[in-house]
Scaffold this active site. Structure first.
Site, PDB file in Angstrom:
ATOM      1  N   LYS A   5       0.832  -1.210   0.000  1.00 25.58           N
ATOM      2  CA  LYS A   5       0.000   0.000   0.000  1.00 25.58           C
ATOM      3  C   LYS A   5       0.866   1.260   0.000  1.00 25.58           C
ATOM      4  O   LYS A   5       0.640   2.180  -0.773  1.00 25.58           O
ATOM      5  CB  LYS A   5      -0.916  -0.022   1.231  1.00 25.58           C
ATOM      6  CG  LYS A   5      -1.887   1.118   1.268  1.00 25.58           C
ATOM      7  CD  LYS A   5      -2.716   1.105   2.531  1.00 25.58           C
ATOM      8  CE  LYS A   5      -3.700  -0.041   2.495  1.00 25.58           C
ATOM      9  NZ  LYS A   5      -4.543  -0.099   3.692  1.00 25.58           N
TER      10      LYS A   5
ATOM     11  N   ARG B 121      -2.801   2.930   9.138  1.00 29.56           N
ATOM     12  CA  ARG B 121      -3.152   1.634   8.536  1.00 29.56           C
ATOM     13  C   ARG B 121      -1.930   0.770   8.318  1.00 29.56           C
ATOM     14  O   ARG B 121      -0.863   1.274   7.968  1.00 29.56           O
ATOM     15  CB  ARG B 121      -3.783   1.843   7.142  1.00 29.56           C
ATOM     16  CG  ARG B 121      -5.081   2.572   7.143  1.00 29.56           C
ATOM     17  CD  ARG B 121      -5.479   2.802   5.686  1.00 29.56           C
ATOM     18  NE  ARG B 121      -6.350   3.942   5.565  1.00 29.56           N
ATOM     19  CZ  ARG B 121      -7.685   3.846   5.456  1.00 29.56           C
ATOM     20  NH1 ARG B 121      -8.257   2.677   5.429  1.00 29.56           N
ATOM     21  NH2 ARG B 121      -8.414   4.932   5.360  1.00 29.56           N
TER      22      ARG B 121
ATOM     23  N   GLY C 111      -7.540  -7.758   5.789  1.00 28.02           N
ATOM     24  CA  GLY C 111      -8.275  -7.889   7.047  1.00 28.02           C
ATOM     25  C   GLY C 111      -7.500  -8.559   8.177  1.00 28.02           C
ATOM     26  O   GLY C 111      -8.042  -8.784   9.249  1.00 28.02           O
TER      27      GLY C 111
ATOM     28  N   MET D 207      -4.584  -7.493   9.648  1.00 27.08           N
ATOM     29  CA  MET D 207      -3.923  -6.618  10.608  1.00 27.08           C
ATOM     30  C   MET D 207      -4.804  -5.409  10.915  1.00 27.08           C
ATOM     31  O   MET D 207      -5.921  -5.315  10.438  1.00 27.08           O
ATOM     32  CB  MET D 207      -2.557  -6.233  10.086  1.00 27.08           C
ATOM     33  CG  MET D 207      -1.596  -7.411  10.140  1.00 27.08           C
ATOM     34  SD  MET D 207       0.009  -7.035   9.507  1.00 27.08           S
ATOM     35  CE  MET D 207      -0.338  -6.581   7.851  1.00 27.08           C
TER      36      MET D 207
ATOM     37  N   ARG E 105      -4.108  -0.905  -6.263  1.00 27.55           N
ATOM     38  CA  ARG E 105      -3.235  -2.084  -6.359  1.00 27.55           C
ATOM     39  C   ARG E 105      -3.606  -2.809  -7.637  1.00 27.55           C
ATOM     40  O   ARG E 105      -4.687  -2.585  -8.198  1.00 27.55           O
ATOM     41  CB  ARG E 105      -3.396  -2.985  -5.146  1.00 27.55           C
ATOM     42  CG  ARG E 105      -4.789  -3.517  -5.022  1.00 27.55           C
ATOM     43  CD  ARG E 105      -4.988  -4.275  -3.728  1.00 27.55           C
ATOM     44  NE  ARG E 105      -6.425  -4.360  -3.510  1.00 27.55           N
ATOM     45  CZ  ARG E 105      -7.015  -4.505  -2.362  1.00 27.55           C
ATOM     46  NH1 ARG E 105      -6.304  -4.548  -1.261  1.00 27.55           N
ATOM     47  NH2 ARG E 105      -8.316  -4.599  -2.262  1.00 27.55           N
TER      48      ARG E 105
ATOM     49  N   HIS F 239      -6.146 -45.613  -7.159  1.00 29.00           N
ATOM     50  CA  HIS F 239      -6.534 -46.097  -8.488  1.00 29.00           C
ATOM     51  C   HIS F 239      -7.621 -45.205  -9.078  1.00 29.00           C
ATOM     52  O   HIS F 239      -7.540 -44.763 -10.225  1.00 29.00           O
ATOM     53  CB  HIS F 239      -7.013 -47.547  -8.357  1.00 29.00           C
ATOM     54  CG  HIS F 239      -7.473 -48.144  -9.641  1.00 29.00           C
ATOM     55  ND1 HIS F 239      -8.789 -48.085 -10.059  1.00 29.00           N
ATOM     56  CD2 HIS F 239      -6.790 -48.772 -10.629  1.00 29.00           C
ATOM     57  CE1 HIS F 239      -8.895 -48.681 -11.232  1.00 29.00           C
ATOM     58  NE2 HIS F 239      -7.690 -49.108 -11.601  1.00 29.00           N
TER      59      HIS F 239
ATOM     60  N   SER G 155      12.682 -42.568 -16.223  1.00 28.38           N
ATOM     61  CA  SER G 155      11.430 -41.850 -16.030  1.00 28.38           C
ATOM     62  C   SER G 155      11.111 -41.943 -14.550  1.00 28.38           C
ATOM     63  O   SER G 155      10.964 -43.040 -14.003  1.00 28.38           O
ATOM     64  CB  SER G 155      10.324 -42.480 -16.874  1.00 28.38           C
ATOM     65  OG  SER G 155       9.124 -41.788 -16.639  1.00 28.38           O
TER      66      SER G 155
ATOM     67  N   CYS H 143       6.905 -39.307 -14.873  1.00 24.25           N
ATOM     68  CA  CYS H 143       5.578 -39.764 -15.286  1.00 24.25           C
ATOM     69  C   CYS H 143       4.648 -40.007 -14.112  1.00 24.25           C
ATOM     70  O   CYS H 143       3.544 -40.489 -14.281  1.00 24.25           O
ATOM     71  CB  CYS H 143       5.677 -41.005 -16.168  1.00 24.25           C
ATOM     72  SG  CYS H 143       6.348 -42.434 -15.299  1.00 24.25           S
TER      73      CYS H 143
ATOM     74  N   TYR I 201      11.409 -34.036 -19.923  1.00 23.43           N
ATOM     75  CA  TYR I 201       9.973 -33.986 -20.205  1.00 23.43           C
ATOM     76  C   TYR I 201       9.163 -34.399 -18.980  1.00 23.43           C
ATOM     77  O   TYR I 201       9.666 -35.081 -18.086  1.00 23.43           O
ATOM     78  CB  TYR I 201       9.602 -34.893 -21.391  1.00 23.43           C
ATOM     79  CG  TYR I 201       9.725 -36.376 -21.117  1.00 23.43           C
ATOM     80  CD1 TYR I 201       8.657 -37.097 -20.579  1.00 23.43           C
ATOM     81  CD2 TYR I 201      10.901 -37.055 -21.392  1.00 23.43           C
ATOM     82  CE1 TYR I 201       8.763 -38.451 -20.313  1.00 23.43           C
ATOM     83  CE2 TYR I 201      11.016 -38.409 -21.131  1.00 23.43           C
ATOM     84  CZ  TYR I 201       9.948 -39.101 -20.588  1.00 23.43           C
ATOM     85  OH  TYR I 201      10.050 -40.439 -20.313  1.00 23.43           O
TER      86      TYR I 201
HETATM   87  C1  PEP Z   1       4.673 -43.880 -10.362  1.00 22.94           C
HETATM   88  O1  PEP Z   1       4.873 -44.674  -9.450  1.00 22.94           O
HETATM   89  O2  PEP Z   1       4.903 -42.669 -10.271  1.00 22.94           O
HETATM   90  C2  PEP Z   1       4.092 -44.336 -11.634  1.00 22.94           C
HETATM   91  C3  PEP Z   1       3.946 -43.515 -12.638  1.00 22.94           C
HETATM   92  O3  PEP Z   1       3.651 -45.633 -11.655  1.00 22.94           O
HETATM   93  P1  PEP Z   1       2.245 -46.096 -11.069  1.00 22.94           P
HETATM   94  O4  PEP Z   1       1.499 -44.894 -10.649  1.00 22.94           O
HETATM   95  O5  PEP Z   1       1.574 -46.855 -12.138  1.00 22.94           O
HETATM   96  O6  PEP Z   1       2.691 -46.944  -9.925  1.00 22.94           O
END
Ligand code: PEP
Ligand code: MG
Length: 882
Positions: A10, A79, A88, A90, A323, A439, A768, A836, A856
């Protein structure tokens, strides 16, 4: 140091506006440095009180009025204003400078005694609660008592005499509670107020807010002392709030509200109805014109949407605060795009101004905000979106009802691979157990299904066809709605709106006219993100449909094709044969029958991803997942035996189920261990991949398969399995006469693999990181259980701020990823690195992966746009701090 570090948000903006020559009520800012010193020592830094007095004296000269002057007093506000906005949290004290004498002067000078006494009682109340630590209820109770005595309902119905009485009462409260009189000396009031604002940095609510928002504890707040201006001095005065663009939609044009004869807090409190800003033009054209000029100037200066608070006192415009304004996700994209078009910012800046979380909100369907809701319970919001449908308690029922054209929500205690058909058929999935990597969550996210899991308020009785929740009975077939973002489970159908952005990105659908600006803005920013991003984004996909969708949404390949679903459904019988095989011939026959089915799956996926890498993971879950449930089978066998229909096959199956039973399946015979324990399994899968690739080459395609070996813990496992895959590869090459290049790599999911990554890399073309298992095994947290079981407690106790399954734990799991990446590249400088696990689609995690040189990330198809956006943002961040 930035100006904001020292002056707070501010204060810095007030200084900036003053410098721009805008009509800001004169004042000064006491720095965060002074606050830090005060908090450390408990004393005002030497000389500060004197400095404050000097600045006040300068203010008095500017204004031609004196603080506490009995004739026409100058009043100031005190202020807080930290570097990061903490709305809000302080304290603020207004109307400093009033006392028993100056209140009379204010009444005379303003022409309203009522106004003067109302201001005085507000000062006593605020000063009492904030500076003197008196329970605010002590004042509120007295006010209520007085209103009851006078038989009035609202504060504004109290007259001057009432307010005088109230002032006397409040002074008595202060005397009784503190043993001292309210300080009549305005300078004493001011110094005490400054100290109180400093101290308010440490209140419980401020500490909690900072912990939640990740604001550092040691910043301290600045204090802004400003001359009070009054919007409640009659019809020529008023207060308002305005925005330089519409913060809801991002549409151009000024927006705001104005309330004549009112103070700022009245506008916010909604005491009377405000008029739209345009109404000010009729009430006070010069002030309106001046305000529009200020708005243009501020937006040009900050090069962003500004939110401005203003007051008009006797036709004189004052700007109290500005702001960079908060905005909805839609507005964020539209404003960023519009500002590039207007030449105000460049595309990099546009990309910095939006986030993956905002994009995610624009991609998923959501409930109509205005719709009525009956809340049943709340679980873990596991896959975003909103869905309504009939409760189906079994996968079969979900499929049957969906076939009849019904919308269905599949409700299960937890899901397993058997539920897949039901999950595909359903609009959404709701489970009572499991967290964000259960799952249900992983599969639903992959399919773009809305999912709420771990709603442990659900008591599901499949046999009776009912669910007990929050004291109600929901019958199978009743309609519920689930919100995959908030985790809310609602009774009945709540109307759902689809995302025009997703329809455009996924299906190339032309947007309706109302959605065009938004869709164009998202497309523009996304294209720029894809341009500047270094991290590639692939998808976790294991069906041709998902592969195709992922590609449409911008995926540059598949980073994880889980092969286990290919063992389900009618193929399950073949898997049973494999498990029950007593000799090599029987095993080979079962594998030979599985081979063409697997090959056909891969041909389709490689076709959809032609020219792009497809990382196929060898089977991972424990085999018992493909066998019938032990209890159900045991009952069946017992019944058969009792009726004299003994089935040898069922007995053998029951034996196998018992044999394969594990206390800790997550730590048991799965991943590479399975490939080593079941002869021929790896070879069959490798052959299916390579023959599929050869078929694609023969058809003129450009397949880029990669074979990935899961759950490796030691280089020895990889050496063994790699050799087996290579043997198959060379056989297929000879048989088919085509040289299909295939890369063979491993997942890094076991801490031991991360710690010995240099040795493992000797046999891997790529790593990976399976951060789901890596998190599970590093923390020792069962990924299916803990999020619902005790994470809420951990969050409340401040042990975790976010689930490590959702956002990478940088210090622990992240350190393993970083060091494994380094070790791996010591052995193989060209080692290709991906992620992954579910973290591959999480914005914060993506920034971390960028910082440790991952090549990636791979995530579910519907998260590909979000990951692409964040990969672009992460690349810009990397450029700023080389
Ligand atoms: C993992 O364990 O991060 C993975 C991609 O394999 P899954 O989730 O199938 O165990
Ligand atoms: Mg795993």
């Amino acid at each position: 140091m930035e100006q904001k570090d020292l002056l707070g948000g501010k204060g810095a903006n007030l200084a900036e506006m003053t410098r721009l020559g805008l009509p800001v009520p004169p004042g000064f800012t006491i720095t965060t440095e002074a606050c830090r010193a005060y908090l450390e020592t408990g004393w005002m830094p030497p000389g500060l009180d004197r400095e404050i007095d000097e600045h006040v004296a300068a203010l008095e000269r500017t204004m031609g009025r004196r603080l506490g002057d009995p004739h026409d007093p100058l009043l100031v506000s005190v202020r807080s204003g930290a570097k990061f906005s903490m709305p809000g949290m302080m304290e603020t004290v207004l109307d400093i400078g009033l006392n028993d004498a100056s209140v009379v002067g204010l009444g005379r000078a303003s022409g309203s005694e009522r106004f003067a006494y109302d201001s005085y009682r507000r000062l006593l109340q605020m000063f009492g609660a904030t500076v003197l630590d008196i329970d605010a209820a002590a004042f509120a109770d007295e006010l209520e008592k007085l209103k009851a005595e006078r038989g009035v309902f609202a504060d504004v119905d109290l007259d001057v005499a009432d307010l005088r009485t109230l002032v006397a009462t409040y002074q008595r409260v202060i005397r009784q509670r503190t043993g001292r009189d309210f300080p009549q000396d305005p300078r004493e009031q001011l110094h005490a107020a400054v100290r109180a604002v400093f101290s308010s940095w440490r209140t419980d609510r401020a500490v909690l807010y900072r912990r939640q928002e990740g604001i550092p504890e040691d910043l301290g707040t600045a204090v802004n002392v400003q001359v009070m201006v009054f919007g409640n001095r009659g019809p020529g005065s008023g207060s308002g709030v305005c925005f330089t663009r519409d913060p809801a939609s991002g549409a151009p044009g000024v927006y705001g509200d104005y309330l004549a004869d009112a103070q700022g807090e009245d506008v916010v409190a909604g005491i009377r109805n405000t008029v739209p800003l345009a109404g000010l033009e009729d009430l006070d054209k010069p002030a309106f014109d001046q305000l529009t000029e200020v708005m243009a100037l501020l937006e040009e200066h900050y090069r962003d949407l500004c939110d401005i608070e203003f007051t008009i006192e006797d036709r004189h415009l004052w700007i109290l605060q500005t702001r960079v304004g908060k905005r909805t996700p839609e507005a964020a994209f539209r404003i960023a795009h519009a500002m590039v078009t207007e030449g105000v910012i460049d595309p990099d800046e546009a990309l910095r101004r939006v986030t993956g979380d905002q994009l995610a909100q624009l991609l998923f369907p959501h409930f109509d905000a205005a719709a009525e809701r009956i809340h049943l319970t709340t679980g873990v919001g596991a896959a975003p979106g909103a869905a309504s449908g009939r409760v189906a308690l079994t996968s079969a029922k979900a499929v049957a009802w969906a076939d009849l054209g019904e919308d269905v929500i599949l409700v299960r205690r937890e899901t397993n691979p058997d539920d897949l058909p039901g999950m595909i058929a359903a609009r959404g999935v709701l489970t009572a157990r499991g967290g964000k990597t259960s799952h249900a969550a992983v599969v639903a996210r992959g399919m773009g299904r809305t999912c709420v899991c771990g709603a442990d308020g659900l008591d599901i009785d499949v046999d009776r066809g009912e669910v007990l929740v929050g004291g109600r009975v929901v019958l199978e077939g009743d309609v519920v709605s689930i919100d995959g973002t908030t985790g809310d489970v609602l009774l009945g159908a709540v109307p759902v709106t689809d995302s025009p952005v997703l329809r455009h990105l996924d299906a190339g659908e032309e947007p309706a006219e109302v959605d065009r600006a938004l869709v164009d803005a998202v497309a523009f920013v996304m294209a720029h993100a894809a341009d500047v991003g270094r991290l590639e984004v692939r998808a976790n996909a294991d069906t041709p449909e998902d592969a195709a969708r992922a590609r449409r949404l911008g995926a540059r390949g598949i980073g994880l094709c889980r092969t286990e679903h290919m063992f389900l459904g009618p193929r399950r019988e073949l898997v049973e044969r494999l498990i029950l095989a007593e000799d090599q011939t029987a095993r080979e026959s079962a594998l030979a029958d599985l081979l063409p089915l697997q090959r056909a799956d891969f041909v389709e996926i490689l076709r959809e991803m032609d020219g792009l890498p497809v990382t196929i993971r060898l089977i991972d879950p424990p085999l018992h997942e493909f066998l019938p449930d032990h209890t159900e089978l045991a009952v069946e066998v017992a019944l058969e035996d009792a009726h004299g229909h003994r089935s040898t096959r069922h007995h053998a199956l029951l034996d196998a189920v018992a044999r394969l039973h594990e206390q800790n399946p997550m730590l048991g015979l799965r991943g590479v261990r399975l490939g080593i324990a079941v002869p021929g399994l790896v070879a069959m899968q490798a052959r299916a991949v390579l023959e599929a690739a050869a078929d694609r080459v023969a058809a003129g395609g450009d397949p880029r398969p990669e074979i990935m070996i899961p759950l490796v813990a030691t280089a020895a496992e990889l050496v063994l399995v790699r050799a087996e895959v290579e043997k198959v590869a060379s056989a297929v090459r000879t048989e088919r006469g085509v040289d299909v290049p295939v890369r063979i790599g491993t997942m890094i999911e076991v801490p031991r693999a991360a710690l010995t990554a240099d040795r493992i890399a000797a046999s891997a073309d790529f790593f990976s990181f399976g951060t789901n298992d890596l998190t599970q095994l590093t923390w020792g947290f069962s990924r299916d259980d803990v999020e619902a079981a005790f994470f809420p407690i951990y969050r409340d106790r401040g042990i975790l701020s976010v689930s490590p399954f959702e956002s990478i734990d940088v210090d622990g799991v992240g350190a393993l990823v970083g060091s494994a990446a380094r070790l791996g590249r010591e052995t193989r400088p060209d080692l290709h690195l991906g992620v992954c696990g579910e973290h591959g689609g999480d914005p914060r995690s993506i920034h971390f992966f960028e910082s440790v040189g991952i090549d990636y990330v791979s995530c579910s198809p519907f998260r590909v746009p979000v990951a692409t956006l964040e990969a672009g943002r992460a690349a810009l961040e990397g450029r700023r701090t080389p």
